[in-house]
Write an enzyme that holds these catalytic residues in place. Sequence first.
Site, PDB file in Angstrom:
ATOM      1  N   HIS A 278      -9.391  -4.508   5.050  1.00  0.00           N
ATOM      2  CA  HIS A 278     -10.225  -5.360   4.213  1.00  0.00           C
ATOM      3  C   HIS A 278     -11.591  -5.561   4.871  1.00  0.00           C
ATOM      4  CE1 HIS A 278      -6.600  -7.423   1.954  1.00  0.00           C
ATOM      5  NE2 HIS A 278      -6.628  -6.117   1.816  1.00  0.00           N
TER       6      HIS A 278
ATOM      7  N   GLU B 207     -26.760  10.179  12.849  1.00  0.00           N
ATOM      8  CA  GLU B 207     -25.970  10.990  13.777  1.00  0.00           C
ATOM      9  C   GLU B 207     -24.467  10.785  13.623  1.00  0.00           C
ATOM     10  OE1 GLU B 207     -27.076  13.317  15.654  1.00  0.00           O
ATOM     11  OE2 GLU B 207     -25.435  13.720  17.052  1.00  0.00           O
TER      12      GLU B 207
ATOM     13  N   CYS C  24       0.823  -1.210   0.000  1.00  0.00           N
ATOM     14  CA  CYS C  24       0.000   0.000   0.000  1.00  0.00           C
ATOM     15  C   CYS C  24       0.857   1.260   0.000  1.00  0.00           C
ATOM     16  CB  CYS C  24      -0.900   0.071   1.226  1.00  0.00           C
ATOM     17  SG  CYS C  24      -1.685  -1.448   1.710  1.00  0.00           S
TER      18      CYS C  24
ATOM     19  N   HIS D 114     -12.456  -5.188  -2.405  1.00  0.00           N
ATOM     20  CA  HIS D 114     -11.145  -5.150  -1.786  1.00  0.00           C
ATOM     21  C   HIS D 114     -11.180  -4.591  -0.366  1.00  0.00           C
ATOM     22  CE1 HIS D 114      -6.637  -3.863  -2.357  1.00  0.00           C
ATOM     23  NE2 HIS D 114      -6.946  -4.014  -1.098  1.00  0.00           N
TER      24      HIS D 114
ATOM     25  N   HIS E 127      -5.488   1.183   5.950  1.00  0.00           N
ATOM     26  CA  HIS E 127      -6.108   0.389   4.889  1.00  0.00           C
ATOM     27  C   HIS E 127      -6.609  -0.918   5.487  1.00  0.00           C
ATOM     28  CE1 HIS E 127      -6.977  -1.842   1.365  1.00  0.00           C
ATOM     29  NE2 HIS E 127      -5.929  -2.631   1.464  1.00  0.00           N
TER      30      HIS E 127
END
Lengths: 266, 266, 266, 266
Positions: free
Chosen positions: B140, B163, B120, B226, B138
């Site tokens: 999954h 809210e 990433c 993903h 990041h």
Amino acid sequence: MSAPCHCKHGESNGITEHSQLSPDLQQQFQDSNHPANLICELCRLFYDNNWVTGTGGGISIRDVDNNPNLVYIAPSGVQKERIKPWEMFLVELPDEKVLRSPNDIPKELTKSYKYKPSACTPLFMSCYKLRDAGACIHTHSQNAVMITLLFENQKEFTISHIEQIKAIPKLEKKDGKVVKVGNLEYFDKLVIPIIENTPHEEDLTDSLQDAIESYPGCTAVLVRRHGIYVWGETVWKAKVYNEAIDYLLELAIKMKMSNIKLVTNE
Amino acid sequence: MSAPCHCKHGESNGITEHSQLSPDLQQQFQDSNHPANLICELCRLFYDNNWVTGTGGGISIRDVDNNPNLVYIAPSGVQKERIKPWEMFLVELPDEKVLRSPNDIPKELTKSYKYKPSACTPLFMSCYKLRDAGACIHTHSQNAVMITLLFENQKEFTISHIEQIKAIPKLEKKDGKVVKVGNLEYFDKLVIPIIENTPHEEDLTDSLQDAIESYPGCTAVLVRRHGIYVWGETVWKAKVYNEAIDYLLELAIKMKMSNIKLVTNE
Amino acid sequence: MSAPCHCKHGESNGITEHSQLSPDLQQQFQDSNHPANLICELCRLFYDNNWVTGTGGGISIRDVDNNPNLVYIAPSGVQKERIKPWEMFLVELPDEKVLRSPNDIPKELTKSYKYKPSACTPLFMSCYKLRDAGACIHTHSQNAVMITLLFENQKEFTISHIEQIKAIPKLEKKDGKVVKVGNLEYFDKLVIPIIENTPHEEDLTDSLQDAIESYPGCTAVLVRRHGIYVWGETVWKAKVYNEAIDYLLELAIKMKMSNIKLVTNE
Amino acid sequence: MSAPCHCKHGESNGITEHSQLSPDLQQQFQDSNHPANLICELCRLFYDNNWVTGTGGGISIRDVDNNPNLVYIAPSGVQKERIKPWEMFLVELPDEKVLRSPNDIPKELTKSYKYKPSACTPLFMSCYKLRDAGACIHTHSQNAVMITLLFENQKEFTISHIEQIKAIPKLEKKDGKVVKVGNLEYFDKLVIPIIENTPHEEDLTDSLQDAIESYPGCTAVLVRRHGIYVWGETVWKAKVYNEAIDYLLELAIKMKMSNIKLVTNE
């Protein structure tokens, strides 16, 4: 979290228990990475995931770092989240000679319980012999059971185009031996064979071996109305594959419920 | 809870490990708020949420308090809940020069494992460069994946009049730079762009950057089939945004299942 | 469980932090039953239940054992699972005079963060004034939000003939004051009013007060698309009522999904 | 996980509390396997499973190892995850004479709370008398409640051909006494009777006893709109049966939702 942590630090109990073991075992079990300790640690984790509830499931680890012929096997019919390192069976490949049994441990520790090796033992051995696995995990994961029920007439579970598939190894048969050549790619189709359950766990051995032979690319076999077997090169690989597969099974159930196709031709 | 707590207090293991590090690193890692320690802590939390199962997901933190040019990055392909502070890559902006690599750590600690920075990394860097983020997460998350499947033909996820939306920052482009002007209001519409997945994670970089440019108001991007990328001014802001968004995705799935509209015109 | 427990025993950090407080506060916070500590403990519990994710929700406790005019209030906009006892506001009834603010705490501890009392404060005060509550809990429970969405045109949530209802207090108006006369019975109908959300939390005050007045039997109020307020005679009663209500909301959602009526005339 | 572990090690509080007990009790409660400690441990576990939320559910253990006539019973109406070993009632069979009551414990420990034995007491006693059980667990499991709602007109829950069934004991009536002859097999049909709820828990006694008599093969009874009673030869057996049954109830709900038959004639 159920309240301020209830752990017993320097728990005298634990110390007493250990002192009843032979000095050799006491020293071995000091190492948190000892296969017997890893079985305990992973069983607690699997219990928290509802994978080995009751006394279900099992796990076996080969001592790949020191002597790959040594196999540790959890006992049958005990609460998996509470087993202790000295409750494991230790057998030697290829003859499966029992080198150590929990039945030889001081009775004060075992309360004279008569241990039997996991009923999964012949299945674990199949993974060792046919695939040279370093560890094998068996769970009663509800995701595994449900997927075999939702696809009741299918002999395979298949899914593609989900990122998590990339955690699964890509296996190929080379010179009669299955070897890892990398990991599945995003667009690859993960295929896990489904075998039918039998009344006695050991009777699964033949069909598990057939599935392993017929699917050289698989690192897991689903057992209908029962659970799943997952293996890997090491205990950590087996753990990771098992987690990734359960994630995919959970997602697949949700997709099926929402009428989303598991395999796309994108 | 799987049994009385199994923690190892004053775990000799841990102490041994630390003593193999340089005195400087030993001292740095004493601080539980050190970015490398925070990555470890948050990865354990994310693991328990099923967000980084297997070896999925990743996280990167900039040292905003001391030197914002220093970026800590979790390694690729390892079990996220078990990483240690010395397994991080440390790179310096803007050139992404590697100042420290876990491959330089004593082999006794790393067991000679060959580390690679998270796949990433170019995506994290995009968030740092285009948005001056302090941290990027990041995952999954199944909620993220499912929402992209349930709205398979949509390029955006949108929700309003819940809210929890008020936890999300209100961002505006001013003088070519995106700045935080407050938080979304209850009646505001939260919009998260959805980009299409690619076989290789780094190939997402262009479309992630496009989405970031096209949606100056967004603090997250969904990746179809993903997961999700979420960033914030600091690691804690990124954590809070990620939690709030996952809450909203979970709720949105339930609403969709019950045919409740995600955006109302109340 | 994400791995062997990672707690830091005798964590030097914690001790340092405490030593920066006044001797009086240091001593107060030694008591794990101090209201400020209970807020911390319960916020961690609520976080694990996904009730105060992000920075949502809030809690306030009156010091009923020592001085019921003293009210502890969690701050606004912070991560609820990480607050510390010295981050609470302490106000005195009936004038809500601020006796202690976290903004007066040494800056080393608070990192110069500018605290504000929870935006729920006027709502907590309403429960104290109109019902003489000992504590008030506000969560963003998804069960609470979903039930207000599933019954979008209803002004009340009602359920009967479920054993768990017996955990809810039976309240009656006597001489203009609402008093507890026991607990609901199995066949009683639990009624929780639903009020409409407003853009600003404090603007809920009027409708919350109206609901409290109109429903003398209620110990909770649902806020549509937002969450729930629950109060009780003490902090533990409020916790128990909140848990029992969330259990009932969760069950009610499942019943509704399966077309099972929530109120029966058995 | 809500943050780095917050346990209080060597918690002075705990030590103080213990010192107020008689030396005899202090010594008894040193043993983590003492029935009073096991009740505490299991209640925390059940709480984390959402089985005894609020103050619901209950548990009783006979001291089968030392004196099977001694019965420990959790008190009524308290938070199950927070009970302490000295809060148990200790009664002697067959007359149910109270040997020790938490009301006799120093008031500093109990804060003058007036304890009552669990309202389930007559039901626990029925399991002891009719089945010679070693422990009995009562929960408000949502899976138990939902299954009785999904099969609202049925007097039995039945399921077959699921591996987990093998965790349930096979019981047979021999010479007027129910004895365990093994475990159910994979193809056996697990049958759990469902009785109707009553406004007062003790009024369930007759129908529970009727069910126990009518179903000599059962080790559990479901109570409609209420929960479940499960017993076993020892506390650990009762725990395992309860877990396995809850697993099966959870799976059965999913199967029912997907129109999969619970009993097959494979």
